[in-house]
Each structure stands twice: as C-alpha cells, then as structure tokens.
Design a protein around this motif. Structure first.
Motif, short mmCIF file in Angstrom:
data_model
loop_
_atom_site.label_atom_id
_atom_site.label_comp_id
_atom_site.label_asym_id
_atom_site.label_seq_id
_atom_site.Cartn_x
_atom_site.Cartn_y
_atom_site.Cartn_z
N GLY A 158 0.70 -1.44 0.05
CA GLY A 158 -0.05 0.03 -0.04
C GLY A 158 0.93 1.46 0.06
O GLY A 158 0.48 2.30 -0.68
N LEU A 159 1.83 1.23 0.73
CA LEU A 159 2.86 2.29 0.79
C LEU A 159 3.42 2.61 -0.61
O LEU A 159 3.68 3.74 -0.95
CB LEU A 159 3.76 2.36 1.97
CG LEU A 159 3.04 2.38 3.24
CD1 LEU A 159 4.43 2.07 4.21
CD2 LEU A 159 3.00 3.73 3.49
N LEU A 160 4.00 1.49 -1.30
CA LEU A 160 4.73 1.42 -2.56
C LEU A 160 3.56 2.12 -3.47
O LEU A 160 4.02 3.10 -4.46
CB LEU A 160 4.92 0.17 -3.12
CG LEU A 160 5.67 0.09 -4.30
CD1 LEU A 160 6.99 0.84 -4.21
CD2 LEU A 160 6.03 -1.29 -4.79
N VAL A 161 2.14 1.65 -3.54
CA VAL A 161 1.27 2.13 -4.55
C VAL A 161 1.26 3.77 -4.50
O VAL A 161 1.01 4.50 -5.24
CB VAL A 161 0.15 1.41 -4.57
CG1 VAL A 161 -0.97 1.86 -5.36
CG2 VAL A 161 0.60 -0.05 -5.22
N GLY A 162 0.97 3.98 -2.86
CA GLY A 162 0.50 5.43 -2.42
C GLY A 162 1.70 6.28 -2.88
O GLY A 162 1.64 7.36 -3.58
N ALA A 163 2.90 5.91 -2.71
CA ALA A 163 4.22 6.68 -3.17
C ALA A 163 4.33 7.00 -4.56
O ALA A 163 4.51 8.04 -5.11
CB ALA A 163 5.21 6.30 -2.42
N SER A 164 3.99 6.09 -5.21
CA SER A 164 4.13 5.84 -6.76
C SER A 164 3.11 6.75 -7.49
O SER A 164 3.13 7.42 -8.26
CB SER A 164 4.22 4.73 -7.46
OG SER A 164 2.95 3.93 -7.03
N LEU A 165 1.89 6.88 -6.86
CA LEU A 165 0.70 7.60 -7.20
C LEU A 165 0.95 9.18 -6.84
O LEU A 165 0.95 10.04 -7.54
CB LEU A 165 -0.34 7.02 -6.71
CG LEU A 165 -1.79 7.87 -6.98
CD1 LEU A 165 -2.05 7.74 -8.52
CD2 LEU A 165 -3.00 7.29 -6.10
N GLY A 166 1.56 9.19 -5.65
CA GLY A 166 1.95 10.52 -5.30
C GLY A 166 2.88 11.44 -6.16
O GLY A 166 3.07 12.40 -6.28
N LEU A 167 3.88 10.51 -6.58
CA LEU A 167 5.01 10.96 -7.26
C LEU A 167 4.68 11.24 -8.78
O LEU A 167 5.17 12.10 -9.41
CB LEU A 167 6.25 9.85 -7.27
CG LEU A 167 6.83 9.78 -5.89
CD1 LEU A 167 8.03 8.81 -5.77
CD2 LEU A 167 7.55 11.35 -5.38
N THR A 168 3.85 10.23 -9.54
CA THR A 168 3.64 10.33 -10.51
C THR A 168 2.44 11.01 -11.00
O THR A 168 1.97 11.62 -12.38
CB THR A 168 3.39 9.01 -11.27
OG1 THR A 168 2.18 8.19 -10.73
CG2 THR A 168 4.57 8.02 -11.37
N GLY A 169 1.38 11.04 -9.94
CA GLY A 169 0.34 11.88 -10.22
C GLY A 169 -0.91 11.29 -10.99
O GLY A 169 -1.82 11.86 -11.03
#
Length: 75
Positions: free
Chosen positions: A12-23
């Motif tokens: 969940g943290l990995l997906v959330g971070a990637s979503l936050g970084l890529t928009g």
C-alpha cells in the motif's frame, strides 16, 4: 503484526508513493502487486484498484459543491 499484514502495508505504501510521485497511474502498480504479491483474484484486484484510484476524483466535486455559494437558480 504478522508478516502478511506488513506485506499488505508495504504494498500500500509503495502504490501510494508511486501515485503521489507520478500524479496518476496508480492502478498500473496496484493490480500487479495485488495479483502477484498478495495473491488476490483478478476481478477483486481490478475492483480494488478502481475504487482506490477513482475515489478521490469522485469526492472532489462534492467538496466543490459544498464550498460554492449558489446565488440563483440553475438553468
């Protein structure tokens, strides 16, 4: 916490971070992690990904409507 819970939190943290970084595009990362990392069935993984990525854009108009001041009738 047991290892399964830690794995779920890490994914969940990995997906959330990637979503936050890529928009955007979080479902591209979420579906494979759910399928291969957590052994979730395909239909469930797609539904979870859609609900997670789509929910912020569904709640945005509700916030805008609540903050708007409607002075006259809508035609």
């Amino acid at each position: 916490m047991d290892t399964a819970t830690l794995l779920i939190v890490a994914c969940g943290l990995l997906v959330g971070a990637s979503l936050g970084l890529t928009g955007g595009g979080g479902s591209i990362f979420a579906v494979p992690l759910l399928l291969y990392g957590l052994s979730v069935p395909v239909g469930t993984a797609m539904g979870l990904s859609l609900a997670t990525v789509d929910s912020p854009q569904d709640l945005g108009p509700c916030y805008v409507c609540a903050m708007a001041r409607w002075n006259g009738p809508l035609v």
